[in-house]
Design a protein around this motif. Structure first.
Motif, PDB file in Angstrom:
ATOM      1  N   ASN A  23       3.436  -8.042  -2.969  1.00  0.00           N
ATOM      2  CA  ASN A  23       2.094  -8.893  -3.872  1.00  0.00           C
ATOM      3  C   ASN A  23       2.704 -10.165  -4.341  1.00  0.00           C
ATOM      4  O   ASN A  23       2.324 -10.859  -5.266  1.00  0.00           O
ATOM      5  CB  ASN A  23       2.445  -7.395  -5.079  1.00  0.00           C
ATOM      6  N   TYR A  25       5.311 -11.386  -5.584  1.00  0.00           N
ATOM      7  CA  TYR A  25       6.345 -12.123  -6.822  1.00  0.00           C
ATOM      8  C   TYR A  25       7.396 -12.924  -6.161  1.00  0.00           C
ATOM      9  O   TYR A  25       7.870 -12.505  -5.116  1.00  0.00           O
ATOM     10  CB  TYR A  25       6.832 -10.139  -7.325  1.00  0.00           C
ATOM     11  N   GLU A 107      -4.984 -11.048  -7.702  1.00  0.00           N
ATOM     12  CA  GLU A 107      -3.610 -10.462  -8.974  1.00  0.00           C
ATOM     13  C   GLU A 107      -4.679  -9.040  -8.215  1.00  0.00           C
ATOM     14  O   GLU A 107      -4.213  -8.019  -8.138  1.00  0.00           O
ATOM     15  CB  GLU A 107      -4.085 -10.255  -9.822  1.00  0.00           C
TER      16      GLU A 107
END
Length: 328
Positions: A23, A25, A107
């Motif tokens: 993702n 991060y 997201e």
């Protein structure tokens, strides 16, 4: 078929860490990120979902600024045709030209574990770009500014295209040109304008610049305002895109200015209705459907395990001569 557990085991990390890397991060060290991405590539890992026992097709997330006009719709057509051939589904979303919305949509793509992402974006948004670079999901960007080639990128050379347009009008004898300036936060417009002005400056073209926009109403009001304030002190108009050129044609008609006898008009894009305006619009054709097709092909190669440095694919443009530009 490899699972997220397999990736975690090979990389020597937790499943949660693999998820954070996928993702994009920031709370993962670069060393750990590299281990996870290497494991994903070695195992050719792609998430698979099941609903009521049926395995879903692989999914590509596609992000575009808007659905207005023809530009992004034609790019989407190229992507869709290739997705159908390869048995992929598309998850398409629009950002409405807002970077905050773009981040929200990304997201969602990450949460849905899409297999890959194609981003069409006209703005400079480094925060989102960094997030995409750090994610383990293959990404291809289309029609987007990126001076450093860190992601696979498909588009045209807008600066060179702008120079080409100025050269064309000069060869037609036009040395006084009204430039309908596009939105300054859209990089393709800015590059196009810069190329046009740079060539004009070097070759003696007197360019009058007036603020415009993107849509037909913007072109209409820009020309109307300029003529009422300054009069007709130019022989040609270069509109930053075809939609604004359509508005310019209508404004000239309403004000009794003949095209091309009194003022020539040139657009950019070769929208589907450009050949049906009165007179038919001379413009620049950029291969928008081809952009989408090439973007999907590159993404498919990455999903199939093909490695290599990120590359920039620059597609050619061409001037489509119709009847709206006169030889002086």
């Amino acid at each position: 078929m490899a699972s997220i557990k397999d990736v975690a085991k090979l990389a020597g990390v937790s499943i949660a860490t693999v998820s954070r890397v996928i993702n994009g991060y920031n709370n993962v060290s670069e060393e750990t990120r590299k281990k996870v991405i290497d494991a994903i590539r070695k195992l050719n890992y792609h998430p698979v979902y099941a609903v009521k026992g049926a395995v879903l097709k692989r999914t590509i997330g596609v992000l575009v600024p808007n659905f207005g006009g023809f530009h992004y719709n034609e790019i989407l057509t190229g992507i869709e045709k290739e997705a159908i051939k390869r048995d992929f589904t598309l998850m398409i979303s629009t950002t409405l030209h807002r970077t905050s919305v773009e981040l929200e949509r990304l997201e969602v793509f990450f949460a849905k574990r899409v297999d890959g992402i194609i981003v069409c974006s006209s703005k400079k948004d480094e925060e989102q770009l960094e997030r995409l670079i750090k994610s383990a999901i293959p990404v291809v960007v289309v029609d987007r500014e990126e001076p450093e080639i860190r992601l696979d990128n498909v588009g045209i050379d807008n600066y060179a295209a702008g120079r080409m347009c100025a050269k064309y009008l000069l060869e037609k004898g036009h040395r006084k040109v009204l430039l309908l300036k596009g939105r300054k936060d859209i990089y393709s417009f800015s590059d196009r304008e810069r190329g046009f002005i740079d060539y004009s400056t070097r070759h003696g073209i007197d360019v009058k610049v007036t603020p415009c926009g993107y849509f037909a109403e913007h072109g209409y009001h820009a020309v109307e305002r300029y003529l009422k304030k300054h009069g007709r002190d130019f022989t040609a108009i270069f509109a930053i895109n075809d939609l604004s050129a359509f508005g310019a044609l209508k404004a000239l008609h309403d004000l009794g200015v003949l095209v091309p006898d009194e003022v020539s008009v040139m657009g950019f894009d070769d929208d589907p209705i450009s050949s049906y305006t009165i007179p038919p619009l001379t413009t620049v054709r950029q291969p928008r459907e081809e952009m989408g097709r090439v973007a999907f092909e590159i993404l498919y190669e990455r999903l199939s395990g093909k490695k290599g440095v990120a590359r920039r694919v620059v597609l050619p443009v061409e001037i489509v001569e119709r009847e709206s530009v006169k030889q002086l």
